[in-house]
Design a protein around this motif. Structure first.
Motif, PDB file in Angstrom:
ATOM      1  N   THR A   1       0.687  -1.149   0.393  1.00 54.62           N
ATOM      2  CA  THR A   1       0.153  -0.019  -0.108  1.00 54.62           C
ATOM      3  C   THR A   1       0.796   0.837   0.314  1.00 54.62           C
ATOM      4  O   THR A   1       0.191   2.250   0.116  1.00 54.62           O
ATOM      5  CB  THR A   1      -0.931  -0.073   1.011  1.00 54.62           C
ATOM      6  N   ARG A   2       1.979   0.987  -0.265  1.00 55.68           N
ATOM      7  CA  ARG A   2       3.068   2.173  -0.189  1.00 55.68           C
ATOM      8  C   ARG A   2       3.118   3.379   0.671  1.00 55.68           C
ATOM      9  O   ARG A   2       3.528   3.890   0.289  1.00 55.68           O
ATOM     10  CB  ARG A   2       2.986   2.983  -1.895  1.00 55.68           C
ATOM     11  N   ASP A   3       2.743   2.681   2.028  1.00 50.68           N
ATOM     12  CA  ASP A   3       3.081   4.024   2.889  1.00 50.68           C
ATOM     13  C   ASP A   3       3.899   2.673   4.155  1.00 50.68           C
ATOM     14  O   ASP A   3       3.543   3.261   5.388  1.00 50.68           O
ATOM     15  CB  ASP A   3       1.470   3.606   4.237  1.00 50.68           C
ATOM     16  N   GLY A   4       4.662   2.480   4.029  1.00 43.42           N
ATOM     17  CA  GLY A   4       5.335   0.966   4.474  1.00 43.42           C
ATOM     18  C   GLY A   4       4.364   0.256   5.952  1.00 43.42           C
ATOM     19  O   GLY A   4       5.437   0.140   7.219  1.00 43.42           O
ATOM     20  N   ILE A   5       2.439   0.075   5.143  1.00 46.87           N
ATOM     21  CA  ILE A   5       2.065  -0.823   6.596  1.00 46.87           C
ATOM     22  C   ILE A   5       1.939  -2.163   6.412  1.00 46.87           C
ATOM     23  O   ILE A   5       2.154  -2.444   4.802  1.00 46.87           O
ATOM     24  CB  ILE A   5       1.000   0.062   6.778  1.00 46.87           C
ATOM     25  N   SER A   6       2.348  -3.311   6.640  1.00 43.61           N
ATOM     26  CA  SER A   6       2.263  -4.674   7.205  1.00 43.61           C
ATOM     27  C   SER A   6       0.705  -4.742   7.466  1.00 43.61           C
ATOM     28  O   SER A   6       0.550  -5.209   9.070  1.00 43.61           O
ATOM     29  CB  SER A   6       3.026  -5.099   7.130  1.00 43.61           C
ATOM     30  N   THR A   7      -0.543  -5.542   6.865  1.00 39.22           N
ATOM     31  CA  THR A   7      -1.710  -6.105   7.915  1.00 39.22           C
ATOM     32  C   THR A   7      -1.230  -7.719   8.576  1.00 39.22           C
ATOM     33  O   THR A   7      -2.061  -7.678   9.189  1.00 39.22           O
ATOM     34  CB  THR A   7      -2.628  -6.303   7.231  1.00 39.22           C
ATOM     35  N   GLU A   8      -0.185  -8.042   9.054  1.00 39.61           N
ATOM     36  CA  GLU A   8       0.705  -9.142   8.756  1.00 39.61           C
ATOM     37  C   GLU A   8       0.848  -8.792  10.483  1.00 39.61           C
ATOM     38  O   GLU A   8       0.848  -7.632  10.963  1.00 39.61           O
ATOM     39  CB  GLU A   8       1.439  -9.688   8.221  1.00 39.61           C
TER      40      GLU A   8
ATOM     41  N   GLY B   1       0.617  -2.204  15.283  1.00 39.72           N
ATOM     42  CA  GLY B   1       0.941  -1.468  16.381  1.00 39.72           C
ATOM     43  C   GLY B   1       2.295  -1.064  16.904  1.00 39.72           C
ATOM     44  O   GLY B   1       2.709  -0.513  17.610  1.00 39.72           O
ATOM     45  N   LEU B   2       3.179  -1.829  16.018  1.00 41.84           N
ATOM     46  CA  LEU B   2       4.813  -2.146  16.389  1.00 41.84           C
ATOM     47  C   LEU B   2       4.762  -0.235  14.703  1.00 41.84           C
ATOM     48  O   LEU B   2       5.107  -1.148  14.561  1.00 41.84           O
ATOM     49  CB  LEU B   2       5.642  -3.194  17.013  1.00 41.84           C
ATOM     50  N   LEU B   3       6.117  -0.047  15.031  1.00 44.13           N
ATOM     51  CA  LEU B   3       6.896   0.776  14.566  1.00 44.13           C
ATOM     52  C   LEU B   3       8.498   0.242  14.498  1.00 44.13           C
ATOM     53  O   LEU B   3       8.902   0.452  15.200  1.00 44.13           O
ATOM     54  CB  LEU B   3       6.946   2.659  15.060  1.00 44.13           C
ATOM     55  N   TYR B   4       8.817   0.010  13.186  1.00 42.99           N
ATOM     56  CA  TYR B   4      10.682  -0.546  13.174  1.00 42.99           C
ATOM     57  C   TYR B   4      10.959   1.114  12.308  1.00 42.99           C
ATOM     58  O   TYR B   4      11.080   1.083  11.512  1.00 42.99           O
ATOM     59  CB  TYR B   4      10.422  -1.852  12.294  1.00 42.99           C
ATOM     60  N   PHE B   5      11.812   1.321  12.980  1.00 48.32           N
ATOM     61  CA  PHE B   5      12.770   2.685  12.791  1.00 48.32           C
ATOM     62  C   PHE B   5      13.755   1.712  12.727  1.00 48.32           C
ATOM     63  O   PHE B   5      14.622   1.825  13.759  1.00 48.32           O
ATOM     64  CB  PHE B   5      13.498   3.813  14.005  1.00 48.32           C
ATOM     65  N   LEU B   6      14.780   1.828  11.281  1.00 44.50           N
ATOM     66  CA  LEU B   6      16.546   1.213  11.529  1.00 44.50           C
ATOM     67  C   LEU B   6      17.174   2.127  11.170  1.00 44.50           C
ATOM     68  O   LEU B   6      16.870   3.348  10.079  1.00 44.50           O
ATOM     69  CB  LEU B   6      16.225   0.575  10.089  1.00 44.50           C
ATOM     70  N   ASP B   7      17.815   2.513  11.766  1.00 40.54           N
ATOM     71  CA  ASP B   7      19.691   3.854  11.667  1.00 40.54           C
ATOM     72  C   ASP B   7      20.567   3.551  10.791  1.00 40.54           C
ATOM     73  O   ASP B   7      20.373   2.009  11.376  1.00 40.54           O
ATOM     74  CB  ASP B   7      20.146   4.259  13.606  1.00 40.54           C
ATOM     75  N   ASP B   8      21.853   3.925  10.713  1.00 38.93           N
ATOM     76  CA  ASP B   8      22.126   4.072   9.636  1.00 38.93           C
ATOM     77  C   ASP B   8      23.442   3.250  10.345  1.00 38.93           C
ATOM     78  O   ASP B   8      24.360   2.504   9.309  1.00 38.93           O
ATOM     79  CB  ASP B   8      23.178   5.488   9.370  1.00 38.93           C
ATOM     80  N   ASP B   9      23.542   2.878  11.691  1.00 32.72           N
ATOM     81  CA  ASP B   9      24.488   1.786  12.431  1.00 32.72           C
ATOM     82  C   ASP B   9      23.778   0.549  12.135  1.00 32.72           C
ATOM     83  O   ASP B   9      24.975  -0.001  12.873  1.00 32.72           O
ATOM     84  CB  ASP B   9      25.251   2.631  13.435  1.00 32.72           C
ATOM     85  N   GLY B  10      22.158   0.145  11.792  1.00 32.47           N
ATOM     86  CA  GLY B  10      22.008  -1.169  11.308  1.00 32.47           C
ATOM     87  C   GLY B  10      21.506  -1.656  13.055  1.00 32.47           C
ATOM     88  O   GLY B  10      20.817  -2.709  13.145  1.00 32.47           O
TER      89      GLY B  10
ATOM     90  N   MET C   1      18.067  -1.541  15.040  1.00 35.34           N
ATOM     91  CA  MET C   1      16.748  -1.652  14.613  1.00 35.34           C
ATOM     92  C   MET C   1      15.563  -1.075  15.791  1.00 35.34           C
ATOM     93  O   MET C   1      15.797  -2.111  16.970  1.00 35.34           O
ATOM     94  CB  MET C   1      15.910  -2.700  14.203  1.00 35.34           C
ATOM     95  N   HIS C   2      15.353  -0.188  16.069  1.00 31.15           N
ATOM     96  CA  HIS C   2      14.860   0.408  17.213  1.00 31.15           C
ATOM     97  C   HIS C   2      12.660   0.135  16.923  1.00 31.15           C
ATOM     98  O   HIS C   2      12.545   0.349  16.162  1.00 31.15           O
ATOM     99  CB  HIS C   2      14.709   2.033  17.502  1.00 31.15           C
ATOM    100  N   ILE C   3      12.048  -0.821  17.809  1.00 34.47           N
ATOM    101  CA  ILE C   3      10.793  -1.577  18.364  1.00 34.47           C
ATOM    102  C   ILE C   3      10.224  -0.388  18.448  1.00 34.47           C
ATOM    103  O   ILE C   3      10.388  -0.348  19.960  1.00 34.47           O
ATOM    104  CB  ILE C   3      11.039  -2.446  18.065  1.00 34.47           C
ATOM    105  N   VAL C   4       9.551   0.108  18.588  1.00 37.49           N
ATOM    106  CA  VAL C   4       8.708   1.603  18.647  1.00 37.49           C
ATOM    107  C   VAL C   4       6.805   1.272  19.329  1.00 37.49           C
ATOM    108  O   VAL C   4       6.586   0.736  17.884  1.00 37.49           O
ATOM    109  CB  VAL C   4       8.501   2.789  18.668  1.00 37.49           C
ATOM    110  N   LYS C   5       6.405   1.357  20.505  1.00 36.63           N
ATOM    111  CA  LYS C   5       4.542   0.721  19.829  1.00 36.63           C
ATOM    112  C   LYS C   5       4.126   1.845  19.980  1.00 36.63           C
ATOM    113  O   LYS C   5       4.596   2.857  20.475  1.00 36.63           O
ATOM    114  CB  LYS C   5       4.298   0.194  22.084  1.00 36.63           C
ATOM    115  N   ALA C   6       3.300   1.730  18.965  1.00 36.80           N
ATOM    116  CA  ALA C   6       2.487   2.539  18.255  1.00 36.80           C
ATOM    117  C   ALA C   6       1.715   3.329  19.404  1.00 36.80           C
ATOM    118  O   ALA C   6       0.844   2.801  19.791  1.00 36.80           O
ATOM    119  CB  ALA C   6       1.683   2.621  16.890  1.00 36.80           C
ATOM    120  N   GLY C   7       1.742   4.807  19.561  1.00 41.11           N
ATOM    121  CA  GLY C   7       0.393   5.533  20.599  1.00 41.11           C
ATOM    122  C   GLY C   7       1.072   6.851  21.520  1.00 41.11           C
ATOM    123  O   GLY C   7       2.055   7.260  20.432  1.00 41.11           O
TER     124      GLY C   7
END
Length: 411
Positions: free
Chosen positions: A31-38, A350-359, A361-367
């Protein structure tokens, strides 16, 4: 109420991207917005733990991997031979199935944070589409899933001191490319089966940008919307005729737009930085009427935004992430993640996955409360956005392609 997978399948049908719901067939997913329904993706791994496989790439690049069925596609540039490559891997074990040289050309001038293979490919489940810069000309090509070239075209010249990035967008029977540049600029649509040009739209501000358009349903019509070249503009996806345009808010754009709850969300740019919510249901010049809310603090230039529920999230290039209210722009939190971020975030369950340049992955709960549930390090620099598919996370590192999670389940 429709089940989430049915909704995603319906969206895939509307936007012309075929394949099962678990596919990740294009830049930022189905859906071109970074979202997975899985619902089930890994939240813990390291350079050696919870890695299904890891394979060395023959060249560098910042393009993201895409997933279609049992195959992974990614582009690369082998700098020693100046080859721009399209690679096909098995998602089961990472084995290279085939490799094609799309073109061989001198390495272009580029920004230090760009690469020679930055355009993420796209697939409709039958063909794969790629784009590269060949000297002073953009080159686009179509391959079948066995690596046979079907057609190739050059939309025209491309001039930018910061290099090239123009991921293909597939919509129905069209494949569309952004030709924003510091010269005669254009949007161009090809027949995806034959490569015949179907329409071309002028981009009058003649300023480079690097993001693909998105297609949305708004105001009773299907709109192709593109941020770039000193504006945000909407076009009829079938004809290329302009519907509306908003001047500004800045000169250059890299981050993609996101459409959520009837609003377009933008983060940009250069030389000034902005986060905006925009109404897409107007016509003509909407500069004075389209903006619902406008923020400047915490804006990103490269990473695209992501929305979940009643919040939109942005991580600035410098690593500070923000959560803002979708309707009002009220900031709920603003917190530091990594040192520097180039990748765009993805989200699932409900989880956001933020990947930084150093490799990392910061996983943040949406809210509206800042809640980091994990930070996982691969031990390799990462500049490409992740792909989510069938319970696995695919990450393109500086030297390797990683498959994170258990072995692929039956598809």
């Amino acid at each position: 109420m429709m089940r989430p997978r049915f909704v995603l399948s319906l969206v895939i049908s509307v936007f012309g991207i075929s394949g099962i719901a678990a596919d990740w067939p294009t830049w930022r997913g189905p859906t071109r917005d970074g979202i997975s329904t899985e619902r089930e993706f890994p939240t813990q791994w390291s350079a050696t733990e919870n890695i299904a496989w890891k394979v060395a790439l023959p060249g560098g690049g910042h393009s993201s991997p895409i997933v279609s069925g049992d195959r992974i596609f990614v582009t690369a540039c082998k700098e020693s031979t100046q080859e721009r490559l399209l690679l096909c891997y098995s998602r089961d074990d990472g084995k290279l199935i085939w490799q094609q040289t799309v073109l061989t050309a001198p390495l272009e001038k580029k920004h230090g944070l760009n690469s020679f293979a930055s355009s993420t490919p796209a697939t409709d489940g039958k063909f794969v589409y790629v784009s590269f810069l060949d000297g002073k000309r953009m080159q686009v090509a179509c391959y079948d899933l066995d690596g046979k070239r079907i057609w190739a075209q050059s939309p025209g010249e491309f001039h930018s001191k910061h290099g090239f990035c123009s991921p293909p967008l597939i919509d129905g029977d069209l494949v569309i490319f952004n030709g924003d540049q510091d010269a005669l600029a254009y949007l161009v649509a090809y027949d995806k089966a034959t490569g015949q040009e179907r329409w071309r739209a002028d981009r009058p501000n003649r300023t480079r940008s690097y993001c693909p358009p998105i297609v949305i349903e708004a105001a009773g019509r299907r709109q192709l919307v593109l941020s770039g070249s000193k504006s945000v503009a909407s076009y009829d996806v079938a004809t290329g005729q302009q519907i509306w345009v908003m001047d500004g808010p800045t000169e250059q754009f890299v981050a993609s737009l996101v459409y959520h709850q009837g609003l377009l969300f933008l983060t940009a740019g250069y030389p000034t930085y902005h986060i905006m919510a925009i109404r897409p249901n107007l016509t003509g010049n909407v500069t004075k009427s389209a903006v619902v809310w406008h923020e400047t603090k915490g804006a990103a230039y490269v990473p695209s935004p992501i929305a979940w529920g009643d919040c939109v999230y942005v991580v600035a290039d410098g690593g500070v992430a923000s959560c803002l209210d979708v309707k009002t722009g009220k900031r709920h939190w603003m917190e530091r993640l990594g040192r520097h971020h180039s990748a765009s975030p993805v989200a699932a369950n409900g989880l956001l996955y933020f990947l930084d340049d150093d490799g990392a992955m910061h996983i943040v709960k949406a809210g509206t409360e800042f809640d980091v549930i994990g930070k996982n390090k691969l031990g390799e620099a990462c500049y490409a956005s992740p792909a989510l598919s069938n319970g696995q996370i695919f990450i393109r590192g500086e030297k390797h392609l990683f498959c994170i999670g258990a072995k692929a389940a039956n598809r």
